[in-house]
Design a protein around this motif. Sequence first.
Motif, PDB file in Angstrom:
ATOM      1  N   LYS A  46      15.019   6.060   0.894  1.00  0.00           N
ATOM      2  CA  LYS A  46      13.886   6.970   0.732  1.00  0.00           C
ATOM      3  C   LYS A  46      12.626   6.169   0.335  1.00  0.00           C
ATOM      4  O   LYS A  46      11.553   6.364   0.899  1.00  0.00           O
ATOM      5  N   TRP A  47      12.753   5.269  -0.615  1.00  0.00           N
ATOM      6  CA  TRP A  47      11.613   4.443  -1.047  1.00  0.00           C
ATOM      7  C   TRP A  47      11.207   3.446   0.024  1.00  0.00           C
ATOM      8  O   TRP A  47      10.026   3.163   0.199  1.00  0.00           O
ATOM      9  N   PRO A  58       5.834   1.536   3.479  1.00  0.00           N
ATOM     10  CA  PRO A  58       4.852   1.295   4.541  1.00  0.00           C
ATOM     11  C   PRO A  58       3.756   2.361   4.590  1.00  0.00           C
ATOM     12  O   PRO A  58       2.594   2.061   4.859  1.00  0.00           O
ATOM     13  N   ILE A  59       4.123   3.604   4.311  1.00  0.00           N
ATOM     14  CA  ILE A  59       3.127   4.678   4.320  1.00  0.00           C
ATOM     15  C   ILE A  59       2.125   4.459   3.191  1.00  0.00           C
ATOM     16  O   ILE A  59       0.910   4.572   3.394  1.00  0.00           O
ATOM     17  N   ALA A  60       2.629   4.150   2.012  1.00  0.00           N
ATOM     18  CA  ALA A  60       1.743   3.891   0.875  1.00  0.00           C
ATOM     19  C   ALA A  60       0.844   2.685   1.152  1.00  0.00           C
ATOM     20  O   ALA A  60      -0.355   2.703   0.824  1.00  0.00           O
ATOM     21  N   ALA A  61       1.392   1.646   1.760  1.00  0.00           N
ATOM     22  CA  ALA A  61       0.586   0.458   2.098  1.00  0.00           C
ATOM     23  C   ALA A  61      -0.488   0.804   3.119  1.00  0.00           C
ATOM     24  O   ALA A  61      -1.640   0.356   3.001  1.00  0.00           O
ATOM     25  N   ALA A  62      -0.163   1.631   4.095  1.00  0.00           N
ATOM     26  CA  ALA A  62      -1.142   2.041   5.104  1.00  0.00           C
ATOM     27  C   ALA A  62      -2.259   2.873   4.470  1.00  0.00           C
ATOM     28  O   ALA A  62      -3.437   2.679   4.765  1.00  0.00           O
ATOM     29  N   VAL A  63      -1.894   3.792   3.579  1.00  0.00           N
ATOM     30  CA  VAL A  63      -2.890   4.610   2.891  1.00  0.00           C
ATOM     31  C   VAL A  63      -3.800   3.716   2.032  1.00  0.00           C
ATOM     32  O   VAL A  63      -5.025   3.877   2.025  1.00  0.00           O
TER      33      VAL A  63
END
Length: 183
Positions: free
Chosen positions: A8-9, A14-19
Motif C-alpha cells: 500500500k505504501w 510515487p504519487i506523493a513524489a509526483a505531487v
Amino acid sequence: MLTHMIRKWRNRIPIAAAVALIGFLGLTARYFVWPSLPVVPPHIDAIVELAGPGDDDRDRLATELAREHRAEYLVQSTLQSDADSGRCLPAEPGVTVLCFHPDPDTTRGEAEAIGRMARQYGWHSVVIVTTADHAWRARLRVTRCFPGQVYVATSHLPPLYWFRQIPYQWAASGKAVLVQKNC
C-alpha cells in the motif's frame, strides 16, 4: 498484514513524489520564472539596477527607462573599482546618474544602500532592474529597508544561467524568509 501495508505504501510513494515535484515546479514558476509584480508606473523617483547575471541586458533596460524620463535618478550597483572611478551607466539628459558598491556585496547590502540613498535623496518610489529569477527576493529585501513603493522591471536572463540561478534563488530566498527577516 505487514506485506499488505508495505504494498500500500509502495504504491503511494510515487504519487506523493509526483505531487511534491509538481508543487515544487509550480512554486518555482510562480516565484522565479514568472513572478507576479506590480505594474511600473510612468514616473518613479529612482531607477536602481542591481548587480548580477545578465548585466548587459540590465544596463539596457535601466538606460531605456531613464531615456523615457521615468525617474530623476538612475542608480547602478557595481563593483567597488567601478564605483570609486565613477564608471557607471552613461549620463542621460535630465537624469542624475549614481553608482554604489554595496557592503556586504549581496542583495541585502544593495537593499540597505537603497534605503540609505532614499533617505538622503527623498525618494518615495523606486523601480529595481533585475532578472525574473531574482525579482521576488530583491523586492522582498528592498521593501524591508525602504518604506516607499517598490516596483521591479525584469531583464532577460541568458538561458544557461537558469540552471544555476533557480537552485541559488531557492536557497537565498529561504535564507531571506527564514533567517534574515529584517533590513
